[in-house]
Design an enzyme around this catalytic site. Structure first.
Site, short mmCIF file in Angstrom:
data_model
loop_
_atom_site.label_atom_id
_atom_site.label_comp_id
_atom_site.label_asym_id
_atom_site.label_seq_id
_atom_site.Cartn_x
_atom_site.Cartn_y
_atom_site.Cartn_z
N VAL A 186 0.87 -1.17 0.00
CA VAL A 186 0.00 0.00 0.00
C VAL A 186 0.90 1.22 0.00
O VAL A 186 1.92 1.27 0.70
CB VAL A 186 -0.96 0.01 1.21
CG1 VAL A 186 -0.20 0.05 2.54
CG2 VAL A 186 -1.93 1.19 1.12
N GLU A 187 0.56 2.21 -0.84
CA GLU A 187 1.36 3.42 -0.95
C GLU A 187 0.77 4.53 -0.09
O GLU A 187 -0.41 4.86 -0.22
CB GLU A 187 1.42 3.88 -2.41
CG GLU A 187 2.13 2.89 -3.32
CD GLU A 187 2.06 3.29 -4.78
OE1 GLU A 187 3.12 3.28 -5.44
OE2 GLU A 187 0.96 3.61 -5.27
N VAL A 188 1.58 5.08 0.79
CA VAL A 188 1.21 6.25 1.59
C VAL A 188 1.81 7.46 0.89
O VAL A 188 3.04 7.59 0.81
CB VAL A 188 1.73 6.13 3.03
CG1 VAL A 188 1.40 7.39 3.82
CG2 VAL A 188 1.15 4.89 3.72
N ALA B 241 4.61 2.65 -7.46
CA ALA B 241 4.49 1.34 -8.10
C ALA B 241 3.89 1.43 -9.50
O ALA B 241 4.37 0.76 -10.42
CB ALA B 241 3.65 0.41 -7.22
#
Length: 327
Positions: free
Chosen positions: A149-151, A188
């Site tokens: 998961v990208e923060v 990503a």
């Protein structure tokens, strides 16, 4: 309670479609209390059974936080909510409208996050008074099976909240990465599209078939990605080897700024993949169901292989009756 821990934290997911439902699974498995908001009655009826099924499949049902559903933001009990995750339609105006409303109804210290894959959080938060508490939180489908998961920090996001959200998502068993600048595609997807640009350029040139492109990735360098990303892989193989190969190949790699002709043709023909029954491959209903089952099984097997490297979910230490889904 640890302020960085999701255990017993109150959270809200806005949007109960495919992505929102699986994001709810991720938060619940970390022990968070989850309220999913969706105006569609049919979706609300399907949400709790889906979440219960996925938690059970991962042997996480007994330790999961409680989940409830409601029809609107006005039906939410906002007291004590620390995180809101937006998972609505990918339309900028709709997201901006929602965040403007969330700014008024959510507690002032709650983090407001968007799962948008295409719109910068800076654009979604434009003009809002509390943009510093608005971040991107980009999951990958299926959100409960793909660990990443990208923060994402927007132009006005408070970096300290990014650090908090990063720790919070680790507590949910996810693998978070902190994206420090709000670039299109974040981290990503930028790398994924760089690969796709070259893959479809090779198809356009007649260098390889779609089947062989997929095989080259899955059973070649992509197979190694399970063990090492592109940076670590260079240390394994030798940085000088990579640098020499790059000097030879880079001048001939695709640098087009438009999607490949193979992709544009499929869109023009309405051949959009499984959703239309045909894309690069044919998808009659029986084959589609079999492929989805195969895909799901391999993702779960991949998770099992990586289990020792995934973040540990904090076990419950409070009243065990405060778990499970409810309507």
């Amino acid at each position: 309670m640890d302020k960085n821990s999701p255990r017993n934290a109150r959270t809200v997911v806005v949007g109960g479609g495919t992505m929102g439902a699986d994001v709810a699974v991720v938060l619940a498995r970390g022990g968070a209390q989850v309220t999913v908001v969706d105006p569609h009655a049919t979706r609300r009826e399907l949400l709790l059974p889906h979440i219960a099924k996925e938690l059970a499949a991962a042997s996480q049902a007994t330790h999961a936080g409680p989940v409830q559903v409601c029809a609107s933001l006005q039906d939410v009990d906002w007291s004590g909510v620390v995180l809101v995750v937006e998972c609505i339609t990918e339309q900028l105006a709709a997201k901006q409208k929602l965040f403007a409303e969330l700014e008024t109804v959510a507690p002032p210290n709650a983090v407001l996050a968007s799962n948008s894959s295409g719109f910068p959080i800076s654009a979604i938060a434009q003009g809002l008074a509390t943009a510093q508490r608005m971040l991107g939180l980009h999951f990958f489908m299926p959100a409960h099976l793909v660990p990443l998961v990208e923060v994402v920090l927007g132009e006005r996001s408070d970096p300290a909240l990014g650090t908090w959200l990063h720790a919070f998502m680790r507590g949910c068993g996810s693998v978070p990465v902190l994206v420090k600048k709000d670039k299109p595609g974040f981290l990503a997807n930028r790398m994924q599209h760089a690969l796709s640009r070259e893959a479809f350029a090779l198809i356009d040139e007649g260098i390889a078939s779609p089947e062989d492109v997929d095989a080259a990735v899955r059973f070649g360098f992509g197979f190694r990605f399970l063990a090492a990303g592109p940076v670590l892989q260079r240390d394994h193989a030798g940085i000088e080897v990579h640098t020499a190969a790059a000097a030879t190949m880079y001048p001939t790699l695709s640098n087009t700024d438009v999607p490949a002709q193979a992709l544009r043709d499929k869109v023009t023909q309405g051949q959009l993949g499984m959703k239309t029954g045909k894309g690069f491959f044919d998808w009659p209903e029986d084959r589609k169901q079999a492929e989805r089952a195969r895909y799901d099984t391999l993702l779960r097997q991949g998770l099992a292989l990586l289990a020792s490297e995934l973040p540990t979910i904090e076990p419950p230490t409070d009243n065990p009756s405060n778990t499970g889904a409810r309507a």
